[in-house]
Scaffold this motif. Structure first.
Motif, short mmCIF file in Angstrom:
data_model
loop_
_atom_site.label_atom_id
_atom_site.label_comp_id
_atom_site.label_asym_id
_atom_site.label_seq_id
_atom_site.Cartn_x
_atom_site.Cartn_y
_atom_site.Cartn_z
N THR A 197 10.20 -20.30 6.01
CA THR A 197 11.54 -19.91 5.57
C THR A 197 12.56 -20.11 6.68
OG1 THR A 197 11.11 -17.61 6.21
CG2 THR A 197 10.64 -18.24 3.91
N HIS A 198 12.08 -20.38 7.88
CA HIS A 198 12.96 -20.62 9.03
C HIS A 198 13.36 -22.10 9.07
CE1 HIS A 198 11.98 -16.60 10.55
NE2 HIS A 198 10.72 -16.89 10.32
N LYS A 199 14.09 -22.53 8.06
CA LYS A 199 14.39 -23.95 7.91
C LYS A 199 15.27 -24.49 9.05
CE LYS A 199 12.08 -24.79 4.19
NZ LYS A 199 10.84 -25.61 4.27
N GLU A 200 16.24 -23.71 9.48
CA GLU A 200 17.09 -24.18 10.57
C GLU A 200 16.27 -24.41 11.83
OE1 GLU A 200 20.33 -25.90 11.49
OE2 GLU A 200 20.57 -24.56 9.76
N TRP A 201 15.37 -23.49 12.11
CA TRP A 201 14.46 -23.62 13.26
C TRP A 201 13.60 -24.88 13.11
CZ3 TRP A 201 9.06 -23.47 12.80
CH2 TRP A 201 8.35 -23.43 14.00
N TYR A 202 13.04 -25.08 11.93
CA TYR A 202 12.18 -26.23 11.68
C TYR A 202 12.95 -27.54 11.85
CZ TYR A 202 8.49 -28.93 9.26
OH TYR A 202 7.49 -29.83 8.94
N PHE A 203 14.16 -27.60 11.34
CA PHE A 203 14.94 -28.83 11.42
C PHE A 203 15.42 -29.08 12.86
CE2 PHE A 203 14.52 -29.22 7.06
CZ PHE A 203 15.13 -30.39 6.61
N ASN A 204 15.60 -28.04 13.62
CA ASN A 204 15.93 -28.24 15.04
C ASN A 204 14.79 -28.96 15.75
OD1 ASN A 204 18.45 -27.08 14.92
ND2 ASN A 204 17.76 -25.06 15.56
N TRP A 205 13.55 -28.60 15.40
CA TRP A 205 12.41 -29.27 16.01
C TRP A 205 12.23 -30.69 15.47
CZ3 TRP A 205 10.86 -28.26 20.48
CH2 TRP A 205 10.83 -26.95 20.97
N LEU A 206 12.54 -30.91 14.21
CA LEU A 206 12.50 -32.27 13.68
C LEU A 206 13.49 -33.16 14.43
CD1 LEU A 206 12.24 -31.84 9.79
CD2 LEU A 206 10.42 -32.22 11.46
N ALA A 207 14.67 -32.61 14.73
CA ALA A 207 15.67 -33.38 15.49
C ALA A 207 15.18 -33.64 16.90
CB ALA A 207 16.99 -32.61 15.51
N TYR A 208 14.54 -32.64 17.50
CA TYR A 208 14.00 -32.78 18.86
C TYR A 208 12.97 -33.90 18.90
CZ TYR A 208 11.36 -31.44 23.08
OH TYR A 208 10.71 -31.43 24.29
N LEU A 209 12.07 -33.91 17.93
CA LEU A 209 11.02 -34.94 17.88
C LEU A 209 11.58 -36.31 17.52
CD1 LEU A 209 8.25 -32.89 16.04
CD2 LEU A 209 8.39 -33.38 18.48
N ALA A 210 12.62 -36.34 16.69
CA ALA A 210 13.23 -37.61 16.32
C ALA A 210 13.83 -38.32 17.53
CB ALA A 210 14.31 -37.38 15.26
N LYS A 211 14.21 -37.54 18.53
CA LYS A 211 14.79 -38.11 19.75
C LYS A 211 13.73 -38.41 20.81
CE LYS A 211 19.02 -35.41 19.03
NZ LYS A 211 19.84 -34.29 19.54
N SER A 212 12.47 -38.21 20.46
CA SER A 212 11.39 -38.43 21.42
C SER A 212 11.26 -39.91 21.78
CB SER A 212 10.07 -37.93 20.82
OG SER A 212 8.96 -38.31 21.61
N ASP A 213 10.73 -40.15 22.98
CA ASP A 213 10.46 -41.54 23.39
C ASP A 213 9.05 -41.98 22.97
OD1 ASP A 213 8.94 -40.01 25.11
OD2 ASP A 213 9.84 -40.78 26.95
N GLN A 214 8.39 -41.15 22.16
CA GLN A 214 7.06 -41.48 21.66
C GLN A 214 7.15 -41.82 20.17
OE1 GLN A 214 3.73 -38.96 23.02
NE2 GLN A 214 5.26 -37.71 24.08
N PRO A 215 6.98 -43.08 19.81
CA PRO A 215 7.09 -43.51 18.41
C PRO A 215 6.25 -42.69 17.42
CG PRO A 215 7.02 -45.41 19.85
CD PRO A 215 6.74 -44.22 20.72
N PRO A 216 5.01 -42.29 17.78
CA PRO A 216 4.23 -41.49 16.81
C PRO A 216 4.91 -40.16 16.45
CG PRO A 216 2.79 -42.39 18.50
CD PRO A 216 4.19 -42.63 18.97
N LEU A 217 5.60 -39.55 17.41
CA LEU A 217 6.28 -38.29 17.13
C LEU A 217 7.54 -38.52 16.31
CD1 LEU A 217 5.92 -36.32 20.50
CD2 LEU A 217 4.54 -36.16 18.41
N VAL A 218 8.22 -39.61 16.55
CA VAL A 218 9.40 -39.96 15.74
C VAL A 218 8.96 -40.17 14.29
CG1 VAL A 218 11.26 -41.61 15.38
CG2 VAL A 218 10.58 -40.99 17.71
N ALA A 219 7.87 -40.91 14.12
CA ALA A 219 7.36 -41.18 12.77
C ALA A 219 6.90 -39.89 12.09
CB ALA A 219 6.20 -42.17 12.85
N ALA A 220 6.27 -38.99 12.85
CA ALA A 220 5.82 -37.72 12.29
C ALA A 220 7.00 -36.87 11.85
CB ALA A 220 4.98 -36.97 13.32
N SER A 221 8.07 -36.91 12.64
CA SER A 221 9.28 -36.17 12.29
C SER A 221 9.89 -36.70 10.98
CB SER A 221 10.31 -36.26 13.42
OG SER A 221 11.51 -35.64 13.07
N LEU A 222 9.94 -38.02 10.85
CA LEU A 222 10.50 -38.63 9.64
C LEU A 222 9.66 -38.30 8.42
CD1 LEU A 222 12.70 -40.42 8.43
CD2 LEU A 222 11.25 -42.40 8.95
#
Length: 259
Positions: A187-212
């Protein structure tokens, strides 16, 4: 560096006040190694996540997990000065000054037993299981004993947001991916999306793909509960050359526009 660098925990500029912050304990009474550590930043998440123990704990057969160290300044983060609230809520002993905790697990300075230098030994207390352990002779030794260990991610263990934050920060890729699945119904959607944004900016392609992929799940299965930051996340992915034309992102954009 013992702390993960983050702007949320700035360098501490504390003043040594003679006024007690709990019972008769003052900042000056705190171990010198602890005060020196806070010169890095005002507490925060650790680069390591475990300590060895002489007996099993809820976290492992020969270890206990630790995630944060409390700072001194009250800057929107938990502070070591907030002892009264913790002691009243969990009935902790008066001689125990908490410097790290999550849920019912506490790490603290035990002033009932001082070492040869007149400083407190380090004790761990789990108030839920009534487990009391000495971990180190001093805070200096405590820092030396810190180690990196695997996170406990079995289905029987309920993870707190503190644990989840630490995994997102220092976990292995497979642990982070599992965490994204574990918390997709949160239910903590804002928290979850903050982490999705953090991972989307990662320099590791597998984490970017996992975020997407996690983003796609949120859009298609939790559309009515998406936070306001959903558009910010879209902008991040559109700015990535490797993702802006992906079929997954195209499907996400279509779903968002149609609903």
């Amino acid at each position: 560096m013992y702390f993960i660098e983050t702007p949320f925990f700035p360098t501490t500029n504390y003043s040594v006040s003679p006024t007690p912050f709990f019972n008769y304990y003052t900042i000056k009474d705190l171990p010198k190694a602890y005060l020196h550590l806070l010169e890095e930043q005002n507490g925060g998440y650790l680069t390591k996540n475990a300590l060895p123990t002489s007996e099993p704990t809820r976290d492992g057969l020969d270890m206990v997990a630790i995630h944060t160290i409390l700072g001194i300044q009250k800057e929107g983060t938990p502070s070591i000065l907030e002892q009264k609230e913790l002691h009243e809520a969990f009935h902790l002993p008066d001689y125990f000054i908490v410097f790290s905790y999550q849920n019912e697990q506490f790490f603290g300075f035990d002033y009932s037993i001082l070492n040869a230098n007149g400083e407190p030994k380090i004790r761990y207390i789990d108030t839920d299981t009534d487990q009391w352990l000495y971990l180190a002779d001093s805070f200096e030794q405590f820092l030396v004993l810190l180690r990196k260990d695997s996170f406990t991610l079995n289905d029987a263990k309920e993870l707190s947001l503190i644990e989840a934050n630490h995994i997102f920060l220092i976990g292995e890729n497979f642990e982070i991916k599992e965490l994204l699945t574990r918390f997709e119904t949160t239910t903590h959607k804002e928290w979850y999306f903050n982490w999705l944004a953090y991972l989307a900016k990662s320099d590791q392609p597998p984490l970017v793909a996992a975020s997407l992929q996690a983003f796609e799940t949120q859009v298609f299965y939790f559309h009515s509960k998406l936070p306001e930051s959903v558009n910010d996340l879209v902008s991040i992915f559109l700015s990535l050359e490797t993702q802006k034309n992906s079929s997954t992102l195209v499907a996400i954009l279509k779903e968002l526009n149609e609903n």
